[in-house]
Design an enzyme around this catalytic site. Structure first.
Site, PDB file in Angstrom:
ATOM      1  N   TYR A  93       0.918  -0.837  -0.057  1.00 24.77           N
ATOM      2  CA  TYR A  93       0.265  -0.028  -0.582  1.00 24.77           C
ATOM      3  C   TYR A  93       1.148   1.357  -0.318  1.00 24.77           C
ATOM      4  CZ  TYR A  93      -2.892   3.892   1.179  1.00 24.77           C
ATOM      5  OH  TYR A  93      -3.360   5.026   1.390  1.00 24.77           O
ATOM      6  N   PHE A 130      15.529  19.744  -1.767  1.00 29.22           N
ATOM      7  CA  PHE A 130      14.118  18.669  -1.633  1.00 29.22           C
ATOM      8  C   PHE A 130      14.047  16.931  -0.871  1.00 29.22           C
ATOM      9  CE2 PHE A 130      11.533  16.158  -3.800  1.00 29.22           C
ATOM     10  CZ  PHE A 130       9.927  17.290  -4.124  1.00 29.22           C
ATOM     11  N   ARG A 153     -10.974   5.787   8.490  1.00 31.87           N
ATOM     12  CA  ARG A 153      -9.910   5.271   7.438  1.00 31.87           C
ATOM     13  C   ARG A 153      -8.814   4.122   8.299  1.00 31.87           C
ATOM     14  NH1 ARG A 153      -9.623  10.610   5.196  1.00 31.87           N
ATOM     15  NH2 ARG A 153      -8.311  11.275   6.776  1.00 31.87           N
ATOM     16  N   ARG A 165       1.853   8.605  12.610  1.00 32.71           N
ATOM     17  CA  ARG A 165       1.517  10.152  13.223  1.00 32.71           C
ATOM     18  C   ARG A 165       0.289  10.280  13.387  1.00 32.71           C
ATOM     19  NH1 ARG A 165       2.986  14.511   9.826  1.00 32.71           N
ATOM     20  NH2 ARG A 165       0.965  14.302   8.628  1.00 32.71           N
TER      21      ARG A 165
END
Length: 418
Positions: free
Chosen positions: A171, A288, A228, A218
């Site tokens: 997933y 980044f 969910r 978290r």
């Protein structure tokens, strides 16, 4: 007030002040919006509205890569908004996810029925798809391919729960590992990074999995309250009859054991993160990639063995985030940060925790990969006199209050803290 949360961390107060006074420009240079088309400016507006943290690092990328990653983010944000919207029936949502990549080439396609907070990226998708079609072919090919693969994967997991740890990896691959792979291919396509960065999908996948698992860990309470379930059954079923039972006060010990098991699993991606970052050569690409990763390990350190994960929102301090953004600009600094937070987790490992041995093992591996000495760790600690500390905190607090007031009076929107 953000500064109050950092009172015990003088370096954070200093960096908050420095960041507010313009230090942010070292990490995120100001963009030239005047030279952009109206549709591209709108895309950056949506970027800033939907992601404060990623918006900052995306806008700091060099050249045309910046626009490609901005559009990539917005396309996936639109896709993710469809997945998250619980008001869309499955018989409508599944085809949308499977076919979403085709909407990139449909001038007028949009979706106006979403109830999600980021629905503007669906309502004004024609603006995003227009800028997608303005990108160079090599960028379009990557974005379309990743969007297709991700949509198919999301559709698959709509109709099944995350059961085994293997399915958790699968997933997370669909919703984040593919992002890492896509970004890596964009880096190489821009020629700012070597072709090998885009070819090594295993390391790129780990970059995404580490961030996604951190977010899932978290966000336990928010996700369960909204119906969910992303924590894998194989993990939580060892400690509770239902996932939501972990939030019950009498289940605290079991909840922490489950939490620590998942944090330990996430930490197994850190050696790959170190290997991936070590390959990067362009400074803007390095920033980044590195900044979200160091924030993730800081977040995991905060979450580890922390009952607040089951009671509210667990976040790192804003001063902590700013310090990480300003420091994580080279490999040596990143290794130091990783070693620091690994050591923080080590100090929290309980003698009775069921995952203790596995946690200690992966922390030892991370310690070896980061290859830092205790003296390097100590160099991050500031030894300041009480008088200096007091003066610095008062000065920073007054300055922050003044700057916040003038910024509010100015009325301009700000990205992150700038």
């Amino acid at each position: 007030m953000d500064i109050l949360k950092s009172l015990g961390h003088p370096e954070e107060i200093f960096n908050l002040f420095k960041f507010k006074m313009g230090g942010c420009r070292a990490v995120m240079p100001k963009l030239d919006y005047e030279s952009m088309t109206e549709s591209l400016r709108t895309c950056y507006l949506y970027l800033n509205q939907t992601s404060r943290s990623f918006a900052a690092v995306i806008q700091a990328l060099d050249g045309e890569l910046r626009h490609a990653v901005c559009i990539f983010y917005l396309v996936l944000r639109a896709l993710d908004t469809v997945e998250d919207d619980m008001t869309i029936p499955l018989d409508k949502k599944v085809p949308m996810l499977n076919d979403f990549h085709t909407f990139l080439y449909q001038d007028e396609w949009c979706f106006t029925e979403s109830q999600e907070k980021d629905r503007q990226v669906l309502e004004d998708f024609p603006t995003i798809s227009l800028e997608f079609r303005n990108l160079a072919q090599e960028y379009r090919d990557v974005i379309s391919d990743i969007c297709h693969r991700m949509g198919v994967g999301m559709a698959e997991f709509l109709e099944k729960k995350v059961g085994s740890m293997k399915e958790w990896d699968q997933y997370c691959h669909y919703v984040a590992g593919l992002v890492g792979i896509g970004l890596s291919r964009l880096f190489s396509a821009s020629q700012l990074e070597d072709p090998e960065v885009g070819r090594d999908t295993e390391l790129a996948n780990s970059m995404g999995l580490f961030l996604q698992k951190t977010n899932i860990i978290r966000d336990y309470l928010e996700d369960t309250q909204e119906g969910r379930a992303f924590w894998p059954r194989e993990a939580w079923s060892q400690f509770a009859g239902r996932l939501e039972d972990l939030a019950q006060p009498e289940k605290l010990e079991s909840a922490l054991s489950c939490l620590n098991l998942l944090v330990t699993d996430a930490l197994h991606h850190v050696p790959d993160v170190i290997a991936y970052l070590s390959r990067l050569r362009n400074q803007s690409v390095f920033n980044f990639c590195a900044i979200p990763q160091v924030m993730a390990i800081a977040t995991l350190s905060t979450c580890y063995n922390n009952p607040m994960v089951f009671q509210g929102v667990v976040k790192i301090r804003k001063g902590q985030a700013v310090t990480l953004m300003m420091e994580a600009t080279n490999m040596s600094a990143v290794q130091t940060i990783i070693a620091q937070y690994s050591q923080e987790i080590l100090h929290k490992v309980s003698l009775t925790d069921p995952s203790r041995e596995k946690t200690l093992h992966i922390l030892a591996v991370i310690r070896e990969k980061s290859a830092l000495s205790q003296s390097s760790l100590r160099s991050r600690t500031h030894h300041l006199s009480p008088m200096y500390l007091s003066a610095a905190m008062v000065l920073a607090a007054l300055s922050w209050q003044y700057l916040s007031t003038t910024a509010a009076q100015d009325g301009h929107s700000k990205v992150w803290l700038c």
